[in-house]
Write a protein that holds these residues in place. Sequence first.
Motif, PDB file in Angstrom:
ATOM      1  N   LEU A  14      45.425  68.974  69.048  1.00 18.44           N
ATOM      2  CA  LEU A  14      45.660  68.281  70.319  1.00 18.44           C
ATOM      3  C   LEU A  14      46.211  66.882  70.079  1.00 18.44           C
ATOM      4  CD1 LEU A  14      45.259  68.301  73.448  1.00 18.44           C
ATOM      5  CD2 LEU A  14      43.027  67.230  73.013  1.00 18.44           C
ATOM      6  N   PRO A  15      47.464  66.623  70.466  1.00 21.78           N
ATOM      7  CA  PRO A  15      47.989  65.255  70.370  1.00 21.78           C
ATOM      8  C   PRO A  15      47.528  64.440  71.579  1.00 21.78           C
ATOM      9  CG  PRO A  15      49.691  66.734  71.166  1.00 21.78           C
ATOM     10  CD  PRO A  15      48.486  67.582  70.898  1.00 21.78           C
ATOM     11  N   ALA A  16      47.410  63.135  71.386  1.00 25.90           N
ATOM     12  CA  ALA A  16      46.925  62.287  72.483  1.00 25.90           C
ATOM     13  C   ALA A  16      47.864  62.325  73.683  1.00 25.90           C
ATOM     14  CB  ALA A  16      46.753  60.850  71.995  1.00 25.90           C
ATOM     15  N   ASP A  17      49.157  62.535  73.462  1.00 29.41           N
ATOM     16  CA  ASP A  17      50.128  62.532  74.557  1.00 29.41           C
ATOM     17  C   ASP A  17      50.546  63.939  74.968  1.00 29.41           C
ATOM     18  OD1 ASP A  17      51.489  63.180  72.270  1.00 29.41           O
ATOM     19  OD2 ASP A  17      53.255  61.966  72.741  1.00 29.41           O
TER      20      ASP A  17
ATOM     21  N   SER B  12      47.643  59.678  67.907  1.00 25.37           N
ATOM     22  CA  SER B  12      46.880  60.454  66.926  1.00 25.37           C
ATOM     23  C   SER B  12      46.694  61.883  67.405  1.00 25.37           C
ATOM     24  CB  SER B  12      45.519  59.781  66.678  1.00 25.37           C
ATOM     25  OG  SER B  12      44.837  59.588  67.905  1.00 25.37           O
ATOM     26  N   TRP B  13      46.044  62.680  66.546  1.00 25.64           N
ATOM     27  CA  TRP B  13      45.775  64.078  66.832  1.00 25.64           C
ATOM     28  C   TRP B  13      44.272  64.321  66.764  1.00 25.64           C
ATOM     29  CZ3 TRP B  13      49.703  68.049  67.196  1.00 25.64           C
ATOM     30  CH2 TRP B  13      51.005  67.565  67.099  1.00 25.64           C
ATOM     31  N   CYS B  14      43.807  65.302  67.531  1.00 24.38           N
ATOM     32  CA  CYS B  14      42.382  65.637  67.528  1.00 24.38           C
ATOM     33  C   CYS B  14      42.230  67.123  67.238  1.00 24.38           C
ATOM     34  CB  CYS B  14      41.748  65.308  68.883  1.00 24.38           C
ATOM     35  SG  CYS B  14      39.965  65.599  68.963  1.00 24.38           S
ATOM     36  N   LEU B  15      41.288  67.455  66.388  1.00 30.38           N
ATOM     37  CA  LEU B  15      40.946  68.861  66.137  1.00 30.38           C
ATOM     38  C   LEU B  15      39.479  68.947  65.733  1.00 30.38           C
ATOM     39  CD1 LEU B  15      40.991  68.809  62.796  1.00 30.38           C
ATOM     40  CD2 LEU B  15      43.397  69.293  63.114  1.00 30.38           C
ATOM     41  N   GLY B  16      38.874  70.083  66.043  1.00 23.72           N
ATOM     42  CA  GLY B  16      37.480  70.301  65.685  1.00 23.72           C
ATOM     43  C   GLY B  16      36.601  70.558  66.898  1.00 23.72           C
ATOM     44  N   ALA B  17      35.489  71.221  66.639  1.00 21.98           N
ATOM     45  CA  ALA B  17      34.538  71.578  67.701  1.00 21.98           C
ATOM     46  C   ALA B  17      33.435  70.548  67.855  1.00 21.98           C
ATOM     47  CB  ALA B  17      33.930  72.950  67.391  1.00 21.98           C
ATOM     48  N   SER B  18      33.594  69.362  67.268  1.00 22.81           N
ATOM     49  CA  SER B  18      32.509  68.376  67.256  1.00 22.81           C
ATOM     50  C   SER B  18      32.063  67.971  68.657  1.00 22.81           C
ATOM     51  CB  SER B  18      32.942  67.142  66.467  1.00 22.81           C
ATOM     52  OG  SER B  18      33.246  67.477  65.134  1.00 22.81           O
ATOM     53  N   GLY B  19      32.991  67.862  69.600  1.00 17.74           N
ATOM     54  CA  GLY B  19      32.608  67.517  70.963  1.00 17.74           C
ATOM     55  C   GLY B  19      31.701  68.568  71.568  1.00 17.74           C
ATOM     56  N   ALA B  20      32.050  69.841  71.372  1.00 21.15           N
ATOM     57  CA  ALA B  20      31.222  70.924  71.898  1.00 21.15           C
ATOM     58  C   ALA B  20      29.882  70.993  71.181  1.00 21.15           C
ATOM     59  CB  ALA B  20      31.964  72.259  71.761  1.00 21.15           C
ATOM     60  N   ILE B  21      29.860  70.755  69.867  1.00 13.88           N
ATOM     61  CA  ILE B  21      28.608  70.804  69.121  1.00 13.88           C
ATOM     62  C   ILE B  21      27.686  69.671  69.554  1.00 13.88           C
ATOM     63  CG2 ILE B  21      27.576  70.789  66.827  1.00 13.88           C
ATOM     64  CD1 ILE B  21      29.335  73.254  67.561  1.00 13.88           C
ATOM     65  N   THR B  22      28.241  68.488  69.823  1.00 15.39           N
ATOM     66  CA  THR B  22      27.425  67.393  70.326  1.00 15.39           C
ATOM     67  C   THR B  22      26.845  67.742  71.693  1.00 15.39           C
ATOM     68  OG1 THR B  22      28.884  65.835  69.168  1.00 15.39           O
ATOM     69  CG2 THR B  22      27.367  64.917  70.793  1.00 15.39           C
ATOM     70  N   ALA B  23      27.638  68.389  72.533  1.00 15.41           N
ATOM     71  CA  ALA B  23      27.137  68.838  73.838  1.00 15.41           C
ATOM     72  C   ALA B  23      25.988  69.827  73.657  1.00 15.41           C
ATOM     73  CB  ALA B  23      28.274  69.469  74.640  1.00 15.41           C
TER      74      ALA B  23
END
Length: 279
Positions: A51-54, A129-140
């Motif tokens: 996922l790119p920021a833009d 920048s770019w974002c990848l990973g399930a960390s947001g869901a795991i924190t939830a």
Amino acid sequence: MGLYDREYSREPEQGFHVSAPTTATMQLLIVTIGVYLGQILFQGLTEWIALPADWWRRPWEAYRLVTYGFAHSPSDIKHVIFNMLGLWFFGGFIEQRYGRRSFLIFYLASIVFAGLVWSGIDTAAGARSWCLGASGAITAILVVFALLYPHMQVMMMFLFPMPAWVLAVIVVASDMIGALNRTGNTAFTAHLAGALFGLYYQRMGSHQAARLADRLSGVSLKRRPKLRVHEPDEDEADELSARVDAILEKIQREGQDSLTWNERRILQKASRKAQEKRR
């Protein structure tokens, strides 16, 4: 039909059996690991699903709001290992509590929400920048688990036992510090967005997810018109038994919290009748 005659109440057959995983937790884990192996084998895959920021400048790439949550850094295996351990340890408890469909909706929605918040903040800050990973869901997931089972003992880094609420506080606090300092390549704002979504879900959103899961499965939540009270007969008993069967299957599929008021009333009625027969 008796309770133990129902298909979901029968004892499993003895012997070794190989079957596809039936829980959303294990299915998500397998899909994520499969995507990670694909990233290693095909170098261009990461760039296509991250996922790119833009991303919003290219609306046709909105699919990345979901796919980035199944991608992880190919150069850092710890990224996917720790996320999948978190999914495995805590996800099963939440799925059992709320049901398979509701948990799946919650997991995917937390990925989308974390991606939206992260991209909005990074775009406002002028970052590319770019974002990848399930960390947001795991924190939830961790936040929901800590709210449901605050005093359950968990192991931090497999070494330090502590109550679940303490672990959640430590994780969220470290993410807040990282977000304020904006150090490293970690998307701390996505983690915090996941924590916020988990808090919302556990407090208010779980029932909405259950209703959405029912709509997706074609089950209507509208109450049926009340029937005129009359003396129970054989036809009424058969109808009540059929309704109980359907409700018990729904509990196994989606969790007890997905039941409507009317379905709970039917179970109470069936319980009273069973007690009267035993007198």
